[in-house]
Design an enzyme around this catalytic site. Sequence first.
Site, mmCIF file in Angstrom:
data_model
loop_
_atom_site.group_PDB
_atom_site.id
_atom_site.type_symbol
_atom_site.label_atom_id
_atom_site.label_comp_id
_atom_site.label_asym_id
_atom_site.label_seq_id
_atom_site.Cartn_x
_atom_site.Cartn_y
_atom_site.Cartn_z
ATOM 1 C CG ASP A 18 -2.157 0.850 1.068
ATOM 2 O OD1 ASP A 18 -2.344 1.409 0.010
ATOM 3 O OD2 ASP A 18 -2.702 1.155 2.274
ATOM 4 C CG ASN A 66 -7.937 -2.106 -4.841
ATOM 5 O OD1 ASN A 66 -7.058 -2.639 -4.931
ATOM 6 N ND2 ASN A 66 -8.181 -0.993 -4.238
HETATM 7 C C1 IPE Z 1 -5.647 -2.464 -0.134
HETATM 8 O O1 IPE Z 1 -5.259 -1.436 -0.202
HETATM 9 C C2 IPE Z 1 -5.552 -3.386 -1.399
HETATM 10 C C3 IPE Z 1 -4.205 -3.693 -2.044
HETATM 11 C C4 IPE Z 1 -3.143 -3.292 -1.568
HETATM 12 C C5 IPE Z 1 -4.196 -4.232 -3.278
HETATM 13 P P1 IPE Z 1 -6.204 -0.347 -0.526
HETATM 14 O O2 IPE Z 1 -5.532 1.015 -0.592
HETATM 15 O O3 IPE Z 1 -7.326 -0.469 -1.319
HETATM 16 O O4 IPE Z 1 -7.067 -0.317 1.053
HETATM 17 P P2 IPE Z 1 -7.890 0.824 1.736
HETATM 18 O O5 IPE Z 1 -8.798 1.406 0.826
HETATM 19 O O6 IPE Z 1 -6.665 1.888 2.024
HETATM 20 O O7 IPE Z 1 -8.382 -0.018 2.958
HETATM 21 C C1 IPE Z 2 -1.607 0.205 -3.453
HETATM 22 O O1 IPE Z 2 -1.418 1.751 -3.402
HETATM 23 C C2 IPE Z 2 -2.029 -0.416 -4.669
HETATM 24 C C3 IPE Z 2 -3.174 -0.783 -4.803
HETATM 25 C C4 IPE Z 2 -4.134 -0.734 -4.184
HETATM 26 C C5 IPE Z 2 -3.606 -1.311 -6.357
HETATM 27 P P1 IPE Z 2 -2.724 2.727 -3.532
HETATM 28 O O2 IPE Z 2 -2.876 2.610 -4.815
HETATM 29 O O3 IPE Z 2 -3.681 2.127 -2.480
HETATM 30 O O4 IPE Z 2 -1.905 3.950 -2.533
HETATM 31 P P2 IPE Z 2 -2.447 4.922 -1.646
HETATM 32 O O5 IPE Z 2 -3.079 3.973 -0.588
HETATM 33 O O6 IPE Z 2 -3.525 5.790 -2.353
HETATM 34 O O7 IPE Z 2 -1.580 5.631 -1.247
HETATM 35 MG MG MG Z 3 -3.855 2.424 -0.572
#
Ligand code: IPE
Ligand code: IPE
Ligand code: MG
Length: 247
Positions: A18, A66
């Site tokens: 993340d 997502n």
């Molecule tokens: C969790 O990350 C899912 C992945 C790393 C693929 P998110 O960024 O989607 O999670 P939330 O929304 O902060 O809980």
């Molecule tokens: C994790 O990074 C990747 C996926 C969930 C696909 P994020 O895209 O959630 O990054 P933040 O949380 O917006 O920083």
């Molecule tokens: Mg995230």
Amino acid sequence: MKGLVKEKLPKHLAIIMDGNGRWARQKSLSRIEGHIKGIQSVRTVVTTCRELGIEFLTLYAFSIENWRRPVNEVSALMGLLQRYLRKELDKMLENNIRLRAIGDINSLPPDAHDTLIDTVEKTAHCDGMVLTLALSYSGRDEIIRAFRRLVADIKNKRIHPEEISEETLSNYLSTKDIPDPDLLIRTSGEYRISNFLLWEMAYTEIYVTETLWPEFGKEDLIKALLNYQSRERRFGLTSEQLAMEPD
Ligand code: IPE
Ligand code: IPE
Ligand code: MG
């Protein structure tokens, strides 16, 4: 490697990758550039785990939730997935890494889906490490799908309700051949599970680091593993009881 005890490494390491978006924002880049940079961290972590001899590595790459992100981000992620798989196939074969996928992979775009299946099939004989990608994954969705199959088997009398145990339910999940994770790492300082391996993480040790995924490197991984090795996993017992148990 630097104080790590081989016998005490997690058998199964799971990671919630993340912070790609926040990393990009900090650098005034697009979110997609954050995901591109994140792939480098995937490579580093996969290589390091293989070198260390970790048997199972599971990466949360894309959740069911997502799908609700902006269309251009979703399609960029799917494109990146396909490119990553194409590029890494030879390296996976060379390093004896078996790729698996969990999640509702039928909902992936056809190109990404077919490349995924192809990579899974081509690496099926590898037995050095199992790399599982959670794609279009949701822990609750997994449990529901397991229930559907279980109920169908009850209806056609393949199993009786009294026989249902924890093991039975585990065997209906797509993680059935994978041991429960010993350690979960989440980057970017978020203290939540976000619908990851809900059933499987009943006794998983959790490690959260403030480091954003695109900056997560070998040193960060070693630090997390050292932290894990310093913990006492009690599984409900007392420290005294554990001291008396043979290893
Ligand atoms: C969790 O990350 C899912 C992945 C790393 C693929 P998110 O960024 O989607 O999670 P939330 O929304 O902060 O809980
Ligand atoms: C994790 O990074 C990747 C996926 C969930 C696909 P994020 O895209 O959630 O990054 P933040 O949380 O917006 O920083
Ligand atoms: Mg995230």
